[in-house]
Design an enzyme around this catalytic site. Structure first.
Site, PDB file in Angstrom:
ATOM      1  N   ARG A   1       4.605   7.265   4.457  1.00  0.00           N
ATOM      2  CA  ARG A   1       5.901   6.892   5.055  1.00  0.00           C
ATOM      3  C   ARG A   1       6.766   8.158   5.056  1.00  0.00           C
ATOM      4  O   ARG A   1       7.135   8.644   3.978  1.00  0.00           O
ATOM      5  CB  ARG A   1       6.572   5.804   4.232  1.00  0.00           C
ATOM      6  CG  ARG A   1       5.845   4.468   4.210  1.00  0.00           C
ATOM      7  CD  ARG A   1       6.550   3.535   3.240  1.00  0.00           C
ATOM      8  NE  ARG A   1       6.153   2.152   3.379  1.00  0.00           N
ATOM      9  CZ  ARG A   1       5.320   1.519   2.553  1.00  0.00           C
ATOM     10  NH1 ARG A   1       4.774   2.160   1.546  1.00  0.00           N
ATOM     11  NH2 ARG A   1       5.045   0.250   2.736  1.00  0.00           N
TER      12      ARG A   1
ATOM     13  N   ARG B   1       2.691   8.100   9.228  1.00  0.00           N
ATOM     14  CA  ARG B   1       3.459   7.205  10.087  1.00  0.00           C
ATOM     15  C   ARG B   1       4.714   7.923  10.561  1.00  0.00           C
ATOM     16  O   ARG B   1       5.461   8.494   9.754  1.00  0.00           O
ATOM     17  CB  ARG B   1       3.864   5.946   9.317  1.00  0.00           C
ATOM     18  CG  ARG B   1       4.731   5.056  10.173  1.00  0.00           C
ATOM     19  CD  ARG B   1       5.099   3.792   9.468  1.00  0.00           C
ATOM     20  NE  ARG B   1       6.111   4.007   8.447  1.00  0.00           N
ATOM     21  CZ  ARG B   1       6.550   3.057   7.639  1.00  0.00           C
ATOM     22  NH1 ARG B   1       6.020   1.843   7.718  1.00  0.00           N
ATOM     23  NH2 ARG B   1       7.478   3.309   6.739  1.00  0.00           N
TER      24      ARG B   1
ATOM     25  N   GLY C   1       0.399  -3.670   9.427  1.00  0.00           N
ATOM     26  CA  GLY C   1       1.470  -3.552   8.423  1.00  0.00           C
ATOM     27  C   GLY C   1       1.864  -4.971   8.039  1.00  0.00           C
ATOM     28  O   GLY C   1       2.731  -5.584   8.648  1.00  0.00           O
TER      29      GLY C   1
ATOM     30  N   HIS D   1      12.450  -2.851  -1.323  1.00  0.00           N
ATOM     31  CA  HIS D   1      12.396  -1.398  -1.469  1.00  0.00           C
ATOM     32  C   HIS D   1      12.023  -0.971  -2.896  1.00  0.00           C
ATOM     33  O   HIS D   1      11.092  -0.191  -3.101  1.00  0.00           O
ATOM     34  CB  HIS D   1      13.764  -0.827  -1.057  1.00  0.00           C
ATOM     35  CG  HIS D   1      13.836   0.664  -1.116  1.00  0.00           C
ATOM     36  ND1 HIS D   1      14.295   1.339  -2.224  1.00  0.00           N
ATOM     37  CD2 HIS D   1      13.463   1.602  -0.226  1.00  0.00           C
ATOM     38  CE1 HIS D   1      14.232   2.640  -1.989  1.00  0.00           C
ATOM     39  NE2 HIS D   1      13.727   2.831  -0.783  1.00  0.00           N
TER      40      HIS D   1
ATOM     41  N   CYS E   1      -2.402  -1.838   5.832  1.00  0.00           N
ATOM     42  CA  CYS E   1      -1.696  -0.874   4.980  1.00  0.00           C
ATOM     43  C   CYS E   1      -0.444  -1.477   4.355  1.00  0.00           C
ATOM     44  O   CYS E   1       0.358  -0.765   3.767  1.00  0.00           O
ATOM     45  CB  CYS E   1      -1.361   0.398   5.761  1.00  0.00           C
ATOM     46  SG  CYS E   1      -0.247   0.110   7.131  1.00  0.00           S
TER      47      CYS E   1
ATOM     48  N   ASN F   1       3.431  -6.234   5.611  1.00  0.00           N
ATOM     49  CA  ASN F   1       4.756  -6.559   5.047  1.00  0.00           C
ATOM     50  C   ASN F   1       5.654  -7.053   6.166  1.00  0.00           C
ATOM     51  O   ASN F   1       6.210  -8.155   6.113  1.00  0.00           O
ATOM     52  CB  ASN F   1       5.405  -5.332   4.399  1.00  0.00           C
ATOM     53  CG  ASN F   1       4.565  -4.735   3.299  1.00  0.00           C
ATOM     54  OD1 ASN F   1       3.755  -5.428   2.704  1.00  0.00           O
ATOM     55  ND2 ASN F   1       4.743  -3.450   3.045  1.00  0.00           N
TER      56      ASN F   1
HETATM   57  C1  PEP Z   1       4.433  -2.925   6.538  1.00  0.00           C
HETATM   58  O1  PEP Z   1       5.381  -3.354   7.188  1.00  0.00           O
HETATM   59  O2  PEP Z   1       3.477  -3.639   6.192  1.00  0.00           O
HETATM   60  C2  PEP Z   1       4.396  -1.528   6.101  1.00  0.00           C
HETATM   61  C3  PEP Z   1       3.350  -1.063   5.461  1.00  0.00           C
HETATM   62  O3  PEP Z   1       5.475  -0.763   6.346  1.00  0.00           O
HETATM   63  P1  PEP Z   1       6.826  -0.780   5.509  1.00  0.00           P
HETATM   64  O4  PEP Z   1       6.570  -1.485   4.238  1.00  0.00           O
HETATM   65  O5  PEP Z   1       7.202   0.646   5.344  1.00  0.00           O
HETATM   66  O6  PEP Z   1       7.749  -1.510   6.421  1.00  0.00           O
HETATM   67 MG    MG Z   2       6.683  -2.010   8.223  1.00  0.00          MG
END
Ligand code: PEP
Ligand code: MG
EC number: 2.7.9.1
Length: 861
Positions: free
Chosen positions: A546, A602, A750, A439, A815, A752
């Protein structure tokens, strides 16, 4: 001096000339950087330009390697290239000059006889100084005597010389070698062996040299730099090496050799006329003009800013060498742009010359490269730039500090959405836990806030408000630290800083990059400030907004909590009605800032319990605000807690089971679309559904969102367009992209969460062992930082192929944080993605990397 120093065009001794291992440097000699080193090659270029370069013989890597092994080359043939009385110097020539090499040895050939003829020529004192200097370096480097052998000698000149020679004889039991060939062999052997030493090897490997990097040597006729008339040595460059701005810099010292002019405390002259003191231009205007012209020619023909090493001998300029001016990122960019503006290199080459990672140094304040660093700890460099402030341990303290106008650093074990406002109020963030996509890291990069995470070697006593450094120092609230988010160093105190440099030169380079790029770059932006940064960096839209951060505003948090406590769907919807205008306003602002560019919003993603208070006092306050017994609040918090919330009721799962939230958000988006379109360019919003793993999830959400759109259009009597798409961040969504794509205008990966789920590796906990894993070679890189091409990349490929097969027009993008990483952009581009989206401050890095990929593929790279 017989044939004179520039007789390079008239080689003597064809044996040397045609020998690729010991070759006289002539315009056509077989000399290459990968066989003879960068210096030898550069000297050949200067010879081709007809510059006054003293006669030089280059020894190849092979020849030097053989010398190290005891096989001496044909020294007589080499010496035959030079006048019998010429003094020589030997300098290293590694393939890349940055890899270093043994120091130069000057005045080889100096002996008693030369001392006498030079005395007649230049005076006994000057000749003695040359001889003494040679005895000293021969004693240290070749005979390997201890430097303290000469400690007691306090005189120089003739008397000093005889003391040096005597000390040499006493130590070695030999007279100082008088034969030039013997001296030269000794010097070559010592330099060849020095290259093979362990510390030299480690040093160059740290600079990226391969284990078997070779060393070439150049043997050059000495132009003494001492003697009658104006004599001396120096270096000149046409720019200020710190900024890259045009300005003649360097030094010249009369009656000197080598790099003496750069020594500390010497009475060196400026080069160009200067108010601060005398200059070479004053004492030898013609030599200066000649030197300047040669430097300009070197810049033009070598297509590089060069540092010219020169000697003036009796008013005549001699060019000994040219090396690439050492430079930082700022100067590097300006140099490349000016060379292109002057038509010396094409703009594409200027774009290719800049390392995209180095842009981070330009986009943010940095600790000054010369500043002293009191390093307390080093951890994960999660968001670049440096900032100094007083440490605070809570978000509330950060806000209070900002209100007092005092820059502060937020120190937390880890951050959660509740800390976002505190982060906004801080100049930097330091956390004990977390990795590159935790975070604090994500928000830090979004805000352009220097951030270090995973600093577990420090002790975070957040309750006591103390921070312990590994060396035992303890810091309390209000103490001053500096966070260097570029290097990951936590520093004590306040080192000097260098400001960001987003100047005309940066804009020019980026313009050239954009002209080449063939993949679009958007920004991840949640707030109007982020969106403004995205626009300033010329992002082509928002690829990920977000929305959850919008609900942490104190005015909204209570309403949010009320919604969570509502018992029925209609009760929830009624509470959400109160959030609607605020959310609509959020979107109107974003749409206005982006002026018709695409904005991808999103829908709500996190688990709801993140909005509930975790402490007893927080729960009591909430009970009071909602007029409920504390036990009710406790029960609700308890009921909502999950073992593994990142894999629990969040994303589309919430959208399916608590659909009122998405209904409200969709309405806010559509109403904002109509409102923003009234005054500006028509807005076509993109609505993105997170954490999808099944087609049915998309169908259910799509039906409701289409319904809301129809309602808004009817109510307002106005049609509008929108695009509904899916965030692909579970492995299953990649695998089932063929079923999902027909319901989606776009698929945005996504990466991440996709990395987290592909590896089964928590993105918030990976920092604990990631460095061990990378050090042991389990992972090549942190996969949250550089997209894992083999595993996650394969899922991307499958998802893209299957999605496109089912829906050829589907827009594809990434993203996740990888969108701003050059290596990861290469993967996305190779898969034919339409755009990548990254934190606003990484947009320039992404623009430049994408341009470099396009240029190298045009060049067939
Ligand atoms: C991801 O999961 O790649 C993403 C962009 O969303 P977050 O980082 O908010 O989970
Ligand atoms: Mg995500």
């Amino acid at each position: 001096m017989g044939a004179g120093p520039y007789a390079a065009g008239k080689p003597k001794g064809a044996a040397v000339q045609n020998n690729p291992h010991t070759t006289l440097i002539t315009p056509k000699a077989p000399v290459a950087a990968n066989t003879h080193g960068g210096r030898a090659k550069c000297l050949q270029r200067l010879v081709r330009l007809d510059m006054p370069v003293p006669r030089t013989v280059a020894l190849s890597f092979d020849a030097v390697q053989r010398i190290a092994e005891g096989q001496v080359p044909d020294i007589a043939a080499i010496l035959e290239q030079f006048d019998a009385e010429a003094l020589l110097c030997v300098r290293p020539s590694s393939e890349d000059p940055d890899w270093g090499g043994p120091g130069a040895v000057l005045n080889i050939g100096m002996n008693d006889a030369r001392y006498l003829d030079r005395s007649a020529d230049m005076g006994a004192e000057a000749a003695a100084a040359l001889y003494l200097r040679f005895v000293q370096s021969y004693a240290l480097h070749v005979a390997r005597l201890d430097p303290d052998v000469f400690d007691d000698i306090e005189t120089d000149g003739r008397e000093g010389l005889s003391l040096y020679l005597r000390a040499y004889e006493d130590e070695t039991d030999e007279v100082f070698p008088q034969d030039r060939g013997e001296q030269l062999i000794g010097v070559l052997r010592s330099m060849a062996r020095a290259w093979d030493g362990t510390s030299a090897r480690l040093l160059r490997q740290a600079k990226g040299a391969p284990a078997d990097a070779g060393l070439g040597l150049v043997i050059q006729e000495m132009i003494p730099g001492v003697g009658q008339g104006e004599c001396g040595s120096g270096v000149l460059q046409l720019i200020d090496p710190a900024t890259g701005m045009p300005q003649i810099t360097g030094r010249y010292l009369s009656q000197s050799q080598g790099r003496d002019a750069l020594g500390e405390g010497v009475a060196a002259l400026y080069l160009e006329k200067d108010e601060r003191g005398p200059s070479l231009e004053d004492v030898a205007p013609e030599a200066f003009a000649d030197l300047k012209a040669n430097a300009a020619l070197m810049r033009e023909k070598l297509r590089e800013e060069m540092q010219v090493e020169f000697v003036v001998q009796n008013g005549q300029v001699h060019i000994l060498d040219g090396v690439r001016v050492p430079r930082g990122s700022r100067a590097g960019m300006r140099i490349a742009v000016r060379l292109a503006e002057d038509g010396i290199i094409p703009p594409q080459e200027a774009v290719m010359r800049i390392d995209p990672h180095s842009l981070n140094e330009l986009l943010h304040r940095q600790v000054h490269p010369d500043a002293e660093r009191d390093v307390l700890a080093t951890a994960i460099a999660a968001s670049p730039g440096a900032a100094t402030g007083r440490i605070v341990f809570t978000a509330a303290e950060a806000q209070a500090s900002a209100a007092r106008g005092e820059p502060c650093i937020l120190v937390r074990r880890e951050t959660s959405p509740e800390d976002v406002r505190g982060m906004h109020a801080s100049v930097a963030v330091l956390t004990e836990k977390g990795g590159i996509t935790s975070h604090a890291a994500v928000i830090g990069r979004g805000l352009g806030l220097p951030c270090i995470v995973g600093a577990s070697e420090m002790r975070f006593q957040t309750k006591k408000k103390l921070l312990n450094a590994p060396d035992g120092r303890v810091f309390k609230t209000g103490d001053i630290l500096t966070i260097d988010g570029t290097s990951g160093q936590v520093l004590a105190g306040q080192p000097e800083m260098l400001e960001a440099a987003l100047d005309d030169c940066f804009q020019t380079l980026m313009g050239w990059a954009d002209a080449e790029r063939d993949i679009a770059i958007r920004a991840n932006a949640d707030t109007p400030a982020d969106a403004q940064t995205a626009r300033n960096f010329q992002a082509e839209g928002i690829g990920l907004c977000r929305t959850e951060h919008m609900f942490f505003d104190p005015g909204r948090l209570t309403v949010m909590r009320e919604m969570i406590f509502a018992q029925t769907p209609s009760g929830r919807a009624a509470v959400l009605e109160r959030l609607l205008p605020m959310q609509r306003q959020d979107f109107v602002q974003l749409f206005r800032i982006m002026e018709g560019q695409p904005v991808c919003i999103r829908l709500f993603d996190p688990p709801l319990h993140e909005f509930l208070p975790t402490t007893r006092s927080g729960q009591r306050e909430l009970a009071e605000a909602l007029d409920l017994p504390v036990s009710d609040v406790e029960r609700r918090v308890e009921a909502m807690s999950e073992y593994n919330p990142m894999l629990g009721l969040r994303g589309v799962r919430l959208g399916v089971t608590v659909p009122e939230i998405y209904d409200m958000q969709a309405r806010a988006i559509f109403e904002a679309t109509l409102e923003a379109s009234k005054e500006g360019a028509p807005v076509v919003p993109e609505v993105m559904i997170p954490l999808v793993s099944a087609k049915r999830e998309v169908e259910l959400v799509k039906t409701r969102i289409d319904t809301v759109a129809a309602e808004v259009a009817t109510e307002q009597g106005q049609e509008f367009d929108y695009r509904l798409g899916v965030m692909v961040e579970t492995p299953r969504a990649c695998l089932r992209a063929n079923e999902i794509a027909p319901h989606s205008a776009f698929l945005s990966f996504g990466t991440n969460d996709l990395t987290q789920m592909t590896y089964g590796l928590s993105r918030d906990d990976a920092g604990r062992f990631m460095s061990a894993y990378v050090n042991l070679g389990v992972f090549n890189e942190d996969p949250f930082h550089v997209l894992d091409g083999d595993g996650v990349g394969e899922l991307l490929k499958l998802g893209a192929e299957r999605g496109r097969e089912a829906q050829p027009d589907v827009t594809l993008s990434v993203c996740g944080e990888h969108g701003g990483n050059p290596e990861s952009i290469a993967i996305c581009r190779a898969l034919g993605f339409d755009y990548v989206s990254c934190s606003p401050f990484r947009v320039p890095v992404a623009r430049l990397s994408a341009a470099q990929l396009a240029i190298s593929s045009k060049l067939g790279g």
